[in-house]
Design a protein around this motif. Structure first.
Motif, PDB file in Angstrom:
ATOM      1  N   GLU A  93       0.821  -1.213   0.000  1.00  0.00           N
ATOM      2  CA  GLU A  93       0.000   0.000   0.000  1.00  0.00           C
ATOM      3  C   GLU A  93       0.854   1.263   0.000  1.00  0.00           C
ATOM      4  O   GLU A  93       0.420   2.317  -0.490  1.00  0.00           O
ATOM      5  CB  GLU A  93      -0.939   0.009   1.213  1.00  0.00           C
ATOM      6  N   ILE A  94       2.070   1.188   0.544  1.00  0.00           N
ATOM      7  CA  ILE A  94       2.914   2.386   0.605  1.00  0.00           C
ATOM      8  C   ILE A  94       3.301   2.855  -0.793  1.00  0.00           C
ATOM      9  O   ILE A  94       3.449   4.063  -1.038  1.00  0.00           O
ATOM     10  CB  ILE A  94       4.178   2.088   1.455  1.00  0.00           C
ATOM     11  N   TYR A  95       3.417   1.930  -1.738  1.00  0.00           N
ATOM     12  CA  TYR A  95       3.936   2.267  -3.063  1.00  0.00           C
ATOM     13  C   TYR A  95       2.835   2.494  -4.098  1.00  0.00           C
ATOM     14  O   TYR A  95       3.143   2.747  -5.261  1.00  0.00           O
ATOM     15  CB  TYR A  95       4.871   1.156  -3.540  1.00  0.00           C
ATOM     16  N   ILE A  96       1.586   2.410  -3.693  1.00  0.00           N
ATOM     17  CA  ILE A  96       0.505   2.703  -4.631  1.00  0.00           C
ATOM     18  C   ILE A  96       0.530   4.167  -5.073  1.00  0.00           C
ATOM     19  O   ILE A  96       0.337   4.459  -6.265  1.00  0.00           O
ATOM     20  CB  ILE A  96      -0.850   2.310  -4.021  1.00  0.00           C
ATOM     21  N   PRO A  97       0.750   5.153  -4.187  1.00  0.00           N
ATOM     22  CA  PRO A  97       0.890   6.536  -4.683  1.00  0.00           C
ATOM     23  C   PRO A  97       2.034   6.698  -5.687  1.00  0.00           C
ATOM     24  O   PRO A  97       1.933   7.517  -6.613  1.00  0.00           O
ATOM     25  CB  PRO A  97       1.140   7.340  -3.407  1.00  0.00           C
TER      26      PRO A  97
END
Length: 244
Positions: A93-97
């Motif tokens: 989830e951290i790398y979705i942006p």
């Protein structure tokens, strides 16, 4: 010895004849000045020496200041772990942006705008895709000599010369070699995606990016065996691929 005789003359008389002793005493002792302290050095020479020493020190400092720091070796990089992703940051989830930013980046370089369906051809977009930066891309392995990597999908967290390091939805970091590997990725139309600020919203929206209007690409990893910074300035030409 006479009472008024010089001690030096008395010593010379014991070693030499009287005439020779008197001659030596007169020339070497009697008429030679006796310096009680050494002669002071020339202040001019001392100032010049100090000036030269100061110039050398300044030149050494300037040369050391201009020198670039020595880069770390591969062994030192492995020991320090400067490229390792910490355990608490190994979350999908951290790398979705980052993936959202990469989509906007690809829309810009491919000329895709909202309200207009875009098409690309190898002649128009091939060189752009070859020199693009794939940090943040969502790649999937479709073919590879390493069978265990086929089907892996994730977001690229590091693009090295010979590998793509991705993070999967299971929060695992996988290193996939580029050589003899084919990757697939899709770029949805700008109208079909709403990029949310929250990672959860972005994840729900972007999981369905394989729509009918999405642009699907397959790239040969063997042609991407360059660092991202070197690939950005390299000129690629269309040529026959022996692996196809």
């Amino acid at each position: 010895m006479a009472e008024n005789a010089h001690i030096a003359l008395d010593l010379l008389s014991r070693a030499h004849p009287p005439q020779t002793a008197t001659s030596i005493f007169t020339e070497k002792v009697l008429h030679k000045p006796l310096r009680l302290r050494p002669t002071s050095p020339d202040p001019t020479s001392q100032d010049a020496r100090a000036h030269r020493r100061l110039q050398r020190l300044r030149k050494r400092e300037n040369s050391q200041r201009r020198q670039r720091p020595k880069p770390l070796s591969a062994k030192e990089k492995r020991i320090t772990g400067i490229y390792d992703v910490p355990k608490h940051l190994q979350k999908y989830e951290i790398y979705i942006p980052l993936y959202c930013m990469w989509l906007q980046y690809m829309w810009e370089i491919l000329g895709m705008v909202k309200g207009k369906r875009s098409w690309v051809t190898p002649q128009s977009a091939g060189a752009k895709l070859a020199s693009a930066d794939y940090h943040g891309a969502k790649l999937m392995v479709v073919r590879s000599k390493c069978v265990s990597t086929v089907g892996l999908k994730g977001i690229v967290v590091r693009d090295t010369k010979f590998t793509f390091r991705i993070i999967t939805e299971k929060n695992e970091i996988k290193s996939i070699p580029k050589n003899h590997t084919m990757f697939k990725f899709s770029i949805p139309q700008p109208d079909a995606v709403v990029l949310g600020e929250e990672p959860a919203l972005a994840k729900d929206t972007l999981d369905a990016d394989m729509g009918a209007d999405s642009l699907v690409f397959e790239i040969h990893g063997s042609s991407f065996e360059y660092r991202a910074i070197d690939r950005a300035i390299k000129k690629f030409k269309l040529r026959h691929m022996t692996e196809i």
